[in-house]
Design a protein around this motif. Sequence first.
Motif, PDB file in Angstrom:
ATOM      1  N   LYS A 119       9.397   6.503  -8.918  1.00  0.00           N
ATOM      2  CA  LYS A 119      10.131   7.419  -8.044  1.00  0.00           C
ATOM      3  C   LYS A 119      11.220   6.676  -7.261  1.00  0.00           C
ATOM      4  O   LYS A 119      11.073   5.492  -6.949  1.00  0.00           O
ATOM      5  CB  LYS A 119       9.191   8.095  -7.037  1.00  0.00           C
ATOM      6  N   THR A 120      12.305   7.393  -6.985  1.00  0.00           N
ATOM      7  CA  THR A 120      13.374   6.854  -6.143  1.00  0.00           C
ATOM      8  C   THR A 120      13.163   7.374  -4.725  1.00  0.00           C
ATOM      9  O   THR A 120      13.051   8.585  -4.515  1.00  0.00           O
ATOM     10  CB  THR A 120      14.752   7.306  -6.669  1.00  0.00           C
ATOM     11  N   LEU A 121      13.090   6.432  -3.783  1.00  0.00           N
ATOM     12  CA  LEU A 121      12.826   6.809  -2.389  1.00  0.00           C
ATOM     13  C   LEU A 121      14.017   6.452  -1.513  1.00  0.00           C
ATOM     14  O   LEU A 121      14.663   5.411  -1.723  1.00  0.00           O
ATOM     15  CB  LEU A 121      11.601   6.046  -1.853  1.00  0.00           C
ATOM     16  N   LEU A 122      14.282   7.297  -0.548  1.00  0.00           N
ATOM     17  CA  LEU A 122      15.277   6.984   0.484  1.00  0.00           C
ATOM     18  C   LEU A 122      14.513   6.904   1.805  1.00  0.00           C
ATOM     19  O   LEU A 122      13.888   7.886   2.226  1.00  0.00           O
ATOM     20  CB  LEU A 122      16.328   8.102   0.539  1.00  0.00           C
ATOM     21  N   VAL A 123      14.538   5.725   2.432  1.00  0.00           N
ATOM     22  CA  VAL A 123      13.851   5.556   3.718  1.00  0.00           C
ATOM     23  C   VAL A 123      14.910   5.479   4.810  1.00  0.00           C
ATOM     24  O   VAL A 123      15.840   4.662   4.731  1.00  0.00           O
ATOM     25  CB  VAL A 123      12.981   4.274   3.725  1.00  0.00           C
ATOM     26  N   LEU A 124      14.802   6.340   5.804  1.00  0.00           N
ATOM     27  CA  LEU A 124      15.753   6.330   6.922  1.00  0.00           C
ATOM     28  C   LEU A 124      15.170   5.471   8.040  1.00  0.00           C
ATOM     29  O   LEU A 124      14.044   5.695   8.476  1.00  0.00           O
ATOM     30  CB  LEU A 124      15.988   7.754   7.438  1.00  0.00           C
ATOM     31  N   GLY A 125      15.946   4.474   8.492  1.00  0.00           N
ATOM     32  CA  GLY A 125      15.479   3.587   9.558  1.00  0.00           C
ATOM     33  C   GLY A 125      15.143   2.207   9.014  1.00  0.00           C
ATOM     34  O   GLY A 125      14.743   2.067   7.843  1.00  0.00           O
ATOM     35  N   ALA A 126      15.341   1.191   9.848  1.00  0.00           N
ATOM     36  CA  ALA A 126      15.065  -0.189   9.417  1.00  0.00           C
ATOM     37  C   ALA A 126      14.387  -0.959  10.547  1.00  0.00           C
ATOM     38  O   ALA A 126      14.606  -2.153  10.721  1.00  0.00           O
ATOM     39  CB  ALA A 126      16.355  -0.876   8.982  1.00  0.00           C
ATOM     40  N   GLY A 127      13.550  -0.264  11.311  1.00  0.00           N
ATOM     41  CA  GLY A 127      12.831  -0.901  12.417  1.00  0.00           C
ATOM     42  C   GLY A 127      11.405  -1.231  12.015  1.00  0.00           C
ATOM     43  O   GLY A 127      11.077  -1.354  10.826  1.00  0.00           O
ATOM     44  N   GLY A 128      10.539  -1.351  13.024  1.00  0.00           N
ATOM     45  CA  GLY A 128       9.145  -1.735  12.801  1.00  0.00           C
ATOM     46  C   GLY A 128       8.416  -0.760  11.893  1.00  0.00           C
ATOM     47  O   GLY A 128       7.613  -1.181  11.051  1.00  0.00           O
ATOM     48  N   ALA A 129       8.667   0.532  12.038  1.00  0.00           N
ATOM     49  CA  ALA A 129       7.953   1.523  11.222  1.00  0.00           C
ATOM     50  C   ALA A 129       8.273   1.312   9.748  1.00  0.00           C
ATOM     51  O   ALA A 129       7.383   1.367   8.889  1.00  0.00           O
ATOM     52  CB  ALA A 129       8.329   2.933  11.667  1.00  0.00           C
ATOM     53  N   THR A 130       9.536   1.037   9.443  1.00  0.00           N
ATOM     54  CA  THR A 130       9.932   0.811   8.040  1.00  0.00           C
ATOM     55  C   THR A 130       9.295  -0.473   7.512  1.00  0.00           C
ATOM     56  O   THR A 130       8.756  -0.493   6.399  1.00  0.00           O
ATOM     57  CB  THR A 130      11.472   0.747   7.928  1.00  0.00           C
ATOM     58  N   ARG A 131       9.318  -1.537   8.315  1.00  0.00           N
ATOM     59  CA  ARG A 131       8.699  -2.798   7.877  1.00  0.00           C
ATOM     60  C   ARG A 131       7.221  -2.603   7.543  1.00  0.00           C
ATOM     61  O   ARG A 131       6.686  -3.227   6.637  1.00  0.00           O
ATOM     62  CB  ARG A 131       8.827  -3.870   8.960  1.00  0.00           C
ATOM     63  N   GLY A 132       6.570  -1.707   8.269  1.00  0.00           N
ATOM     64  CA  GLY A 132       5.138  -1.473   8.071  1.00  0.00           C
ATOM     65  C   GLY A 132       4.799  -0.714   6.800  1.00  0.00           C
ATOM     66  O   GLY A 132       3.668  -0.794   6.323  1.00  0.00           O
ATOM     67  N   ILE A 133       5.745   0.038   6.250  1.00  0.00           N
ATOM     68  CA  ILE A 133       5.404   0.877   5.083  1.00  0.00           C
ATOM     69  C   ILE A 133       5.952   0.357   3.753  1.00  0.00           C
ATOM     70  O   ILE A 133       5.502   0.777   2.695  1.00  0.00           O
ATOM     71  CB  ILE A 133       5.884   2.344   5.273  1.00  0.00           C
ATOM     72  N   LEU A 134       6.929  -0.563   3.800  1.00  0.00           N
ATOM     73  CA  LEU A 134       7.635  -0.920   2.554  1.00  0.00           C
ATOM     74  C   LEU A 134       6.735  -1.570   1.499  1.00  0.00           C
ATOM     75  O   LEU A 134       6.789  -1.181   0.329  1.00  0.00           O
ATOM     76  CB  LEU A 134       8.827  -1.838   2.859  1.00  0.00           C
TER      77      LEU A 134
END
Length: 269
Positions: A119-134
């Motif tokens: 799947k192609t994903l678009l993640v909005l945001g590049a803070g702590g929350a994004t670091r936690g899910i990548l």
Amino acid sequence: MKLAVFGNPIEHSLSPNIHMLFAQQTNVEIEYEKILVPLDGFAKTAKTFINQGGIGFNITVPFKVDAFQLADQHSLNAQIAGALNTIKVDGKILIGENTDGIGLVNDLTKNLGIDLRDKTLLVLGAGGATRGILLPLLQQQTKRIMIANRTATKAIQLAKNFKPYGKTCGFGLEKVKHDPVDIIINATSATLDGQMPNIANGVAKNAICYDLMYGQHTPFMHWAQNNNASMVVDGLGMLVEQAAAAFEFWTGRQPNTPTVIQKIMALNA
Ligand code: ATR
């Protein structure tokens, strides 16, 4: 078992309700309290709690990085995120874990039946929350994760850091194109200010749109509904799933989450 959640603010946390339901289900005796931590008092509060017999605690905003610094050992997930949401006390050693990403993946795959592979994903945001899910997302063999952030440099850097784990790229929000994506995840904190990240209309068409925040009408969910998303979901399932992974980390018992999600939804309605 003496457990708690640390945060500031903490009053509205649903974690005690969730963990008490898990405890009833699995016949484990726990006490689980909400602890309002002074902004400059994380380490001190943690030490007091441990001295009083605390064997584990969750950590929420704004202490996830402080928790990382306090822990003696970190899981790979936690190391890569640079932030923790769970600590287990093992004698004198504090073991750090980050269950946010696993929580999101379990909600998407088990509760919502979405296969993330290719799947192609678009993640909005590049803070702590994004670091936690990548990392947990990339471990599902996604085709590509695009990270779009208000501050483009942060998205570019984050994408570079995660390159060893899968295909990622980063850019500014203004570069988000109308090309179809399978899933859009809002991992910004814009919701807290009642805002929607500034991306073009039309991007959500036929995409599954998932907000890490919970609440029925976040601005992102409203945007997704008005832009023909195929599914619009808030982060309540993730909240319960990340709690379940923490509960298992502390107790070794795996709760049944769908029934708890139903109960918490009713409580939160
Ligand atoms: P968290 O731990 O919740 O991720 P954070 O590390 O402070 O908190 O990151 C907040 C994220 O939300 C960032 O990506 C931020 O964008 P910037 O890096 O440009 O600051 C994003 N964010 C916050 N408010 C936003 C808004 N109104 N529109 C778009 N992005 C926003």
